[in-house]
Design a protein around this motif. Structure first.
Motif, PDB file in Angstrom:
ATOM      1  N   ALA A  39      69.645  66.866  26.529  1.00  0.00           N
ATOM      2  CA  ALA A  39      69.843  65.670  25.709  1.00  0.00           C
ATOM      3  C   ALA A  39      69.394  64.428  26.470  1.00  0.00           C
ATOM      4  O   ALA A  39      69.497  64.358  27.692  1.00  0.00           O
ATOM      5  CB  ALA A  39      71.313  65.547  25.318  1.00  0.00           C
ATOM      6  N   LEU A  40      68.876  63.465  25.735  1.00  0.00           N
ATOM      7  CA  LEU A  40      68.463  62.174  26.297  1.00  0.00           C
ATOM      8  C   LEU A  40      69.297  61.052  25.679  1.00  0.00           C
ATOM      9  O   LEU A  40      68.794  59.970  25.406  1.00  0.00           O
ATOM     10  CB  LEU A  40      66.970  61.937  26.041  1.00  0.00           C
ATOM     11  N   THR A  41      70.565  61.330  25.489  1.00  0.00           N
ATOM     12  CA  THR A  41      71.472  60.346  24.900  1.00  0.00           C
ATOM     13  C   THR A  41      72.068  59.463  25.998  1.00  0.00           C
ATOM     14  O   THR A  41      72.007  59.787  27.182  1.00  0.00           O
ATOM     15  CB  THR A  41      72.618  61.051  24.158  1.00  0.00           C
ATOM     16  N   VAL A  42      72.664  58.363  25.576  1.00  0.00           N
ATOM     17  CA  VAL A  42      73.315  57.446  26.515  1.00  0.00           C
ATOM     18  C   VAL A  42      74.345  58.211  27.350  1.00  0.00           C
ATOM     19  O   VAL A  42      74.401  58.066  28.572  1.00  0.00           O
ATOM     20  CB  VAL A  42      73.982  56.271  25.752  1.00  0.00           C
ATOM     21  N   GLU A  43      75.139  59.038  26.685  1.00  0.00           N
ATOM     22  CA  GLU A  43      76.189  59.784  27.382  1.00  0.00           C
ATOM     23  C   GLU A  43      75.604  60.784  28.380  1.00  0.00           C
ATOM     24  O   GLU A  43      76.092  60.913  29.500  1.00  0.00           O
ATOM     25  CB  GLU A  43      77.079  60.538  26.381  1.00  0.00           C
ATOM     26  N   PRO A  51      65.649  53.294  20.288  1.00  0.00           N
ATOM     27  CA  PRO A  51      65.424  52.782  18.928  1.00  0.00           C
ATOM     28  C   PRO A  51      64.829  53.843  18.004  1.00  0.00           C
ATOM     29  O   PRO A  51      64.213  54.807  18.467  1.00  0.00           O
ATOM     30  CB  PRO A  51      64.442  51.625  19.133  1.00  0.00           C
ATOM     31  N   PRO A  52      65.000  53.668  16.698  1.00  0.00           N
ATOM     32  CA  PRO A  52      64.416  54.612  15.736  1.00  0.00           C
ATOM     33  C   PRO A  52      62.903  54.460  15.666  1.00  0.00           C
ATOM     34  O   PRO A  52      62.351  53.426  16.029  1.00  0.00           O
ATOM     35  CB  PRO A  52      65.069  54.227  14.412  1.00  0.00           C
ATOM     36  N   ASP A  53      62.251  55.504  15.182  1.00  0.00           N
ATOM     37  CA  ASP A  53      60.795  55.520  15.044  1.00  0.00           C
ATOM     38  C   ASP A  53      60.395  54.815  13.756  1.00  0.00           C
ATOM     39  O   ASP A  53      60.806  55.215  12.674  1.00  0.00           O
ATOM     40  CB  ASP A  53      60.303  56.975  15.025  1.00  0.00           C
ATOM     41  N   ALA A  54      59.597  53.761  13.886  1.00  0.00           N
ATOM     42  CA  ALA A  54      59.084  53.035  12.716  1.00  0.00           C
ATOM     43  C   ALA A  54      57.679  53.494  12.371  1.00  0.00           C
ATOM     44  O   ALA A  54      57.007  52.895  11.543  1.00  0.00           O
ATOM     45  CB  ALA A  54      59.111  51.534  12.985  1.00  0.00           C
ATOM     46  N   GLY A  55      57.200  54.544  13.018  1.00  0.00           N
ATOM     47  CA  GLY A  55      55.841  55.017  12.797  1.00  0.00           C
ATOM     48  C   GLY A  55      54.855  54.282  13.652  1.00  0.00           C
ATOM     49  O   GLY A  55      55.173  53.279  14.284  1.00  0.00           O
ATOM     50  N   LEU A  56      53.657  54.797  13.694  1.00  0.00           N
ATOM     51  CA  LEU A  56      52.607  54.188  14.517  1.00  0.00           C
ATOM     52  C   LEU A  56      52.029  52.957  13.823  1.00  0.00           C
ATOM     53  O   LEU A  56      51.931  52.922  12.589  1.00  0.00           O
ATOM     54  CB  LEU A  56      51.471  55.190  14.757  1.00  0.00           C
ATOM     55  N   PRO A  57      51.653  51.956  14.597  1.00  0.00           N
ATOM     56  CA  PRO A  57      50.963  50.806  13.980  1.00  0.00           C
ATOM     57  C   PRO A  57      49.604  51.239  13.463  1.00  0.00           C
ATOM     58  O   PRO A  57      49.022  52.230  13.932  1.00  0.00           O
ATOM     59  CB  PRO A  57      50.845  49.806  15.117  1.00  0.00           C
ATOM     60  N   ALA A  58      49.085  50.520  12.508  1.00  0.00           N
ATOM     61  CA  ALA A  58      47.802  50.871  11.877  1.00  0.00           C
ATOM     62  C   ALA A  58      46.666  50.928  12.881  1.00  0.00           C
ATOM     63  O   ALA A  58      45.728  51.699  12.740  1.00  0.00           O
ATOM     64  CB  ALA A  58      47.467  49.886  10.762  1.00  0.00           C
ATOM     65  N   THR A  59      46.720  50.130  13.936  1.00  0.00           N
ATOM     66  CA  THR A  59      45.635  50.072  14.915  1.00  0.00           C
ATOM     67  C   THR A  59      45.965  50.863  16.179  1.00  0.00           C
ATOM     68  O   THR A  59      45.462  50.555  17.251  1.00  0.00           O
ATOM     69  CB  THR A  59      45.353  48.604  15.299  1.00  0.00           C
ATOM     70  N   GLN A  91      65.523  51.989  27.766  1.00  0.00           N
ATOM     71  CA  GLN A  91      65.886  52.132  26.358  1.00  0.00           C
ATOM     72  C   GLN A  91      66.739  53.375  26.122  1.00  0.00           C
ATOM     73  O   GLN A  91      67.706  53.335  25.362  1.00  0.00           O
ATOM     74  CB  GLN A  91      64.631  52.181  25.481  1.00  0.00           C
ATOM     75  N   LEU A  92      66.376  54.492  26.758  1.00  0.00           N
ATOM     76  CA  LEU A  92      67.167  55.717  26.605  1.00  0.00           C
ATOM     77  C   LEU A  92      68.594  55.504  27.089  1.00  0.00           C
ATOM     78  O   LEU A  92      69.547  55.984  26.469  1.00  0.00           O
ATOM     79  CB  LEU A  92      66.529  56.876  27.382  1.00  0.00           C
ATOM     80  N   TYR A 112      54.933  48.960  21.723  1.00  0.00           N
ATOM     81  CA  TYR A 112      56.352  49.287  21.530  1.00  0.00           C
ATOM     82  C   TYR A 112      56.486  50.389  20.484  1.00  0.00           C
ATOM     83  O   TYR A 112      57.148  51.400  20.710  1.00  0.00           O
ATOM     84  CB  TYR A 112      57.107  48.022  21.103  1.00  0.00           C
ATOM     85  N   ARG A 113      55.851  50.194  19.342  1.00  0.00           N
ATOM     86  CA  ARG A 113      55.928  51.200  18.265  1.00  0.00           C
ATOM     87  C   ARG A 113      55.312  52.517  18.701  1.00  0.00           C
ATOM     88  O   ARG A 113      55.828  53.586  18.374  1.00  0.00           O
ATOM     89  CB  ARG A 113      55.248  50.675  17.001  1.00  0.00           C
ATOM     90  N   GLU A 114      54.189  52.460  19.435  1.00  0.00           N
ATOM     91  CA  GLU A 114      53.570  53.692  19.940  1.00  0.00           C
ATOM     92  C   GLU A 114      54.514  54.440  20.875  1.00  0.00           C
ATOM     93  O   GLU A 114      54.670  55.657  20.759  1.00  0.00           O
ATOM     94  CB  GLU A 114      52.270  53.376  20.686  1.00  0.00           C
ATOM     95  N   LEU A 115      55.131  53.714  21.798  1.00  0.00           N
ATOM     96  CA  LEU A 115      56.019  54.360  22.769  1.00  0.00           C
ATOM     97  C   LEU A 115      57.250  54.951  22.093  1.00  0.00           C
ATOM     98  O   LEU A 115      57.672  56.068  22.438  1.00  0.00           O
ATOM     99  CB  LEU A 115      56.422  53.370  23.863  1.00  0.00           C
TER     100      LEU A 115
END
Length: 127
Positions: A64-68, A115-123, A109-110, A38-41
């Protein structure tokens, strides 16, 4: 025997309600990937897709890739674009980077607000 107009209208209304209920019941969301994927995507969409579609996904080189912006677009066509790209444009194919199920999840999701980017997981396998 001809049905009275009111009975015919009620029958049509009930039929339409049943069709709508069955359609809604079969409208399932794509399954969410596991938490690390999920975080990677999210990161891939925000960074890689964002490099053309804007880091806020409000447009840039790409639309744009917004909901609208996606409201009137068929999800199947968006999935096909992710998987196969758009020949003759800068839009590359992401087949091999994401699976079709992941592309379906991304589109879902688009269309709901990405969702916002939380960064990549450590692994992460993308490191």
């Amino acid at each position: 025997m001809k049905l009275p107009p009111l009975v015919a209208h009620v029958a049509v209304f009930i039929g339409a309600a049943l069709v709508s209920a069955f359609a809604a019941a079969s409208d399932t969301r794509p399954p969410a990937p596991d938490p690390d994927r999920y975080r990677e995507l999210v990161h891939v969409v925000r960074q890689d897709c964002g490099s053309c579609h804007g880091l806020t996904l409000k447009g840039g080189l790409g639309p744009a890739l917004t909901v609208e912006a996606l409201a009137d677009k068929p999800a199947e066509g968006l999935v096909a674009t992710i998987m196969g790209g758009r020949p003759g444009t800068p839009m590359p194919p992401f087949r091999g980077i994401v699976t079709e199920a992941e592309a379906e999840w991304i589109v879902d999701q688009l269309m709901r607000g990405f969702p916002p980017d939380a960064g990549l997981p450590a692994t992460s396998s993308l490191n």
